[in-house]
Design an enzyme around this catalytic site. Structure first.
Site, short mmCIF file in Angstrom:
data_model
loop_
_atom_site.label_atom_id
_atom_site.label_comp_id
_atom_site.label_asym_id
_atom_site.label_seq_id
_atom_site.Cartn_x
_atom_site.Cartn_y
_atom_site.Cartn_z
N ASN A 1 26.24 -9.55 -32.59
CA ASN A 1 26.16 -10.97 -32.22
C ASN A 1 26.08 -11.18 -30.71
OD1 ASN A 1 26.90 -14.00 -32.47
ND2 ASN A 1 28.59 -13.14 -31.27
N TYR B 1 13.89 -14.81 -23.69
CA TYR B 1 14.80 -14.92 -24.84
C TYR B 1 14.06 -14.77 -26.16
CZ TYR B 1 18.56 -16.79 -27.78
OH TYR B 1 19.53 -16.95 -28.74
N VAL C 1 32.54 -7.14 -35.10
CA VAL C 1 31.77 -8.27 -34.58
C VAL C 1 31.65 -8.10 -33.07
CG1 VAL C 1 31.55 -10.78 -34.44
CG2 VAL C 1 32.80 -9.75 -36.36
N LYS D 1 14.44 -11.86 -29.09
CA LYS D 1 14.96 -12.17 -30.42
C LYS D 1 13.94 -11.83 -31.52
CE LYS D 1 19.14 -13.56 -29.47
NZ LYS D 1 20.31 -12.79 -29.98
N VAL E 1 24.12 -24.23 -31.83
CA VAL E 1 25.54 -24.49 -31.58
C VAL E 1 25.77 -24.63 -30.07
CG1 VAL E 1 27.88 -23.59 -31.91
CG2 VAL E 1 26.12 -23.06 -33.60
N THR F 1 27.42 -23.81 -27.01
CA THR F 1 28.26 -22.69 -26.55
C THR F 1 27.99 -22.45 -25.08
OG1 THR F 1 26.56 -21.05 -27.00
CG2 THR F 1 28.09 -21.51 -28.81
N ASP G 1 31.05 -3.34 -22.93
CA ASP G 1 29.73 -3.87 -22.54
C ASP G 1 28.69 -3.19 -23.43
OD1 ASP G 1 27.27 -4.46 -21.42
OD2 ASP G 1 27.98 -4.26 -19.35
N1 LIG Z 1 24.26 -21.02 -29.46
C1 LIG Z 1 23.13 -21.17 -30.14
O1 LIG Z 1 22.67 -22.30 -30.42
C2 LIG Z 1 22.37 -19.96 -30.58
C3 LIG Z 1 21.16 -20.15 -31.27
C4 LIG Z 1 20.46 -19.04 -31.71
C5 LIG Z 1 20.97 -17.77 -31.49
N2 LIG Z 1 22.16 -17.62 -30.81
C6 LIG Z 1 22.66 -16.25 -30.64
O2 LIG Z 1 24.01 -16.20 -31.11
C7 LIG Z 1 24.73 -15.15 -30.43
C8 LIG Z 1 26.04 -15.69 -29.91
O3 LIG Z 1 25.75 -16.62 -28.87
P1 LIG Z 1 26.71 -17.81 -28.45
O4 LIG Z 1 25.87 -19.02 -28.37
O5 LIG Z 1 27.94 -17.81 -29.27
O6 LIG Z 1 27.04 -17.37 -26.93
P2 LIG Z 1 28.37 -17.28 -26.08
O7 LIG Z 1 29.32 -18.37 -26.45
O8 LIG Z 1 27.94 -17.16 -24.68
O9 LIG Z 1 29.02 -15.90 -26.59
C9 LIG Z 1 28.38 -14.69 -26.34
C10 LIG Z 1 29.33 -13.56 -26.67
O10 LIG Z 1 28.65 -12.33 -26.41
C11 LIG Z 1 29.42 -11.56 -25.52
N3 LIG Z 1 28.57 -10.75 -24.66
C12 LIG Z 1 27.60 -11.17 -23.82
N4 LIG Z 1 27.09 -10.13 -23.15
C13 LIG Z 1 27.75 -9.03 -23.59
C14 LIG Z 1 27.68 -7.66 -23.27
N5 LIG Z 1 26.82 -7.18 -22.36
N6 LIG Z 1 28.50 -6.79 -23.92
C15 LIG Z 1 29.37 -7.25 -24.85
N7 LIG Z 1 29.48 -8.54 -25.19
C16 LIG Z 1 28.69 -9.42 -24.56
C17 LIG Z 1 30.24 -12.58 -24.74
O11 LIG Z 1 31.42 -12.03 -24.19
P3 LIG Z 1 31.54 -11.42 -22.72
O12 LIG Z 1 30.72 -12.29 -21.80
O13 LIG Z 1 33.00 -11.45 -22.46
O14 LIG Z 1 31.02 -10.03 -22.83
C18 LIG Z 1 30.58 -13.58 -25.82
O15 LIG Z 1 31.71 -13.14 -26.55
C19 LIG Z 1 23.78 -14.64 -29.36
O16 LIG Z 1 23.13 -13.47 -29.82
C20 LIG Z 1 22.76 -15.77 -29.21
O17 LIG Z 1 21.53 -15.33 -28.71
C21 LIG Z 1 22.85 -18.67 -30.36
#
Ligand SMILES: NC(=O)c1ccc[n+]([C@@H]2O[C@H](COP(=O)([O-])OP(=O)(O)OC[C@H]3O[C@@H](n4cnc5c(N)ncnc54)[C@H](OP(=O)(O)O)[C@@H]3O)[C@@H](O)[C@H]2O)c1
Length: 296
Positions: free
Chosen positions: A122, A193, A38, A197, A226, A228, A95
């Site tokens: 993810n 964004y 993951v 996507k 969600v 986040t 990264d």
């Molecule tokens: N939240 C929502 O409502 C929502 C809706 C639709 C889609 N999504 C998608 O769901 C996924 C998870 O998002 P989230 O909302 O859970 O965001 P989040 O809480 O900000 O978590 C993002 C995760 O991705 C990691 N990450 C970011 N840049 C990275 C990089 N360059 N290399 C490796 N890891 C990286 C972050 O860790 P580090 O910063 O430590 O690297 C963190 O663990 C994303 O793809 C997002 O676009 C989210």
């Protein structure tokens, strides 16, 4: 397709985990013996995905992100579940936009673990929303780097191990690429964004087209709305952030628990009821639905 139509594709819409997708309730969701990776597993949706997979008894759970301390928290939460058969946890401080680091990680996993059954892309990034001429070009491109280049680099490095695992075990292997409902709408200010996507949806279709015959089943997924770190900063979407991250966790486990080849190359939402989704299988296949196509 409108946002509402996409979110209500099944009559029942969920906001939290429910029995059919809960690995602590359904033995059929077991991932016993499997190895699961993951990305973005340090917080938010990725952490919940990791926790719910841990409950599905895989042999190895590989957690990747840049922030080591957040991976430690995810690991601690998994250990706190006190599972009867806890997975071996491997933490990759990585990264996903760094091609050399991703290649090194793939080589480490191949040498140390020797198999990969489920890859979940993810990790993601969202900039603040702005019309094209108003936003910061660097931040715009950063979005594409994490959301598309990162997914591409992880696929590039790990697909060989996935297909090798299929050859060894005879079982289908899974790629789940986290997209977004943003992929199928066009909201002013969200082009960085939403285009990234949408590209993930099409890239997933390519994975299916190119690797389906080699045992890979690839699906792109909207993980729910969600609250986040990523979504908190986008003020336009705050009213939609009402889903539990566990909904994504459970749905992902369900999705990879059995080979549902009819979802190969397609886009799904975790909000959809899985039993009602299965009942729409013929409609989806015959109507060639849930794909990123230009329709005529
Ligand atoms: N939240 C929502 O409502 C929502 C809706 C639709 C889609 N999504 C998608 O769901 C996924 C998870 O998002 P989230 O909302 O859970 O965001 P989040 O809480 O900000 O978590 C993002 C995760 O991705 C990691 N990450 C970011 N840049 C990275 C990089 N360059 N290399 C490796 N890891 C990286 C972050 O860790 P580090 O910063 O430590 O690297 C963190 O663990 C994303 O793809 C997002 O676009 C989210």
């Amino acid at each position: 397709m409108t946002r509402n139509a996409a979110l209500t594709f099944t009559p029942t819409i969920h906001k939290d985990i429910y029995p059919a997708i809960n690995p602590t309730i359904q033995p059929s969701l077991s991932h016993s013996g499997r190895s699961i990776l993951v990305t973005g597993a340090g917080r938010g949706i990725g952490r919940s995905i990791a926790l719910r997979y841990a409950e599905a008894s895989p042999s190895t759970l590989i957690l990747a992100a840049r922030t080591s301390s957040e991976l430690d928290v995810t690991e601690a939460e998994i250990l706190a579940l006190n599972l009867t058969s806890p997975p071996t946890i491997v933490k990759l401080v990585l990264d996903v936009t760094d091609g050399k680091a991703v290649a090194r990680a793939a080589s480490t996993i191949k040498n140390d673990i020797g198999r990969l059954d489920v890859l979940i892309n993810n990790a993601g990034y969202s900039p603040e929303w702005a019309p094209i001429a108003d936003g910061d070009p660097e931040d715009y491109w950063r979005t594409w780097e994490v959301n598309l280049k990162g997914v591409y680099l992880v696929l590039h490095a790990f697909l060989p191990l996935l297909t090798e695992t299929h050859e060894k075990t005879g079982a289908l292997v899974h790629v789940l690429n986290v997209s977004s409902i943003g992929a199928i709408v066009c909201i002013a200010g969200a082009s960085a964004y939403e285009t990234s996507k949408l590209a993930v949806v099409r890239l997933t279709q390519f994975v299916q087209t190119e690797y389906g015959a080699k045992g890979v089943l690839a699906t792109s997924v909207h993980p729910g709305g969600v609250l986040t770190e990523l979504s908190r900063n986008v003020k336009e979407i705050q009213p939609f952030l009402t889903d539990s991250p566990n909904l994504a966790g459970g749905f992902f486990v369900w999705l990879t628990s059995q080979p549902r080849t009819w979802l190969g190359g397609r886009f799904v939402s975790v909000a959809w009821d899985v039993e009602e989704l299965e009942s729409k299988k013929d409609e989806i296949v015959e109507g060639d639905k849930l794909k990123a196509d230009v329709r005529f």
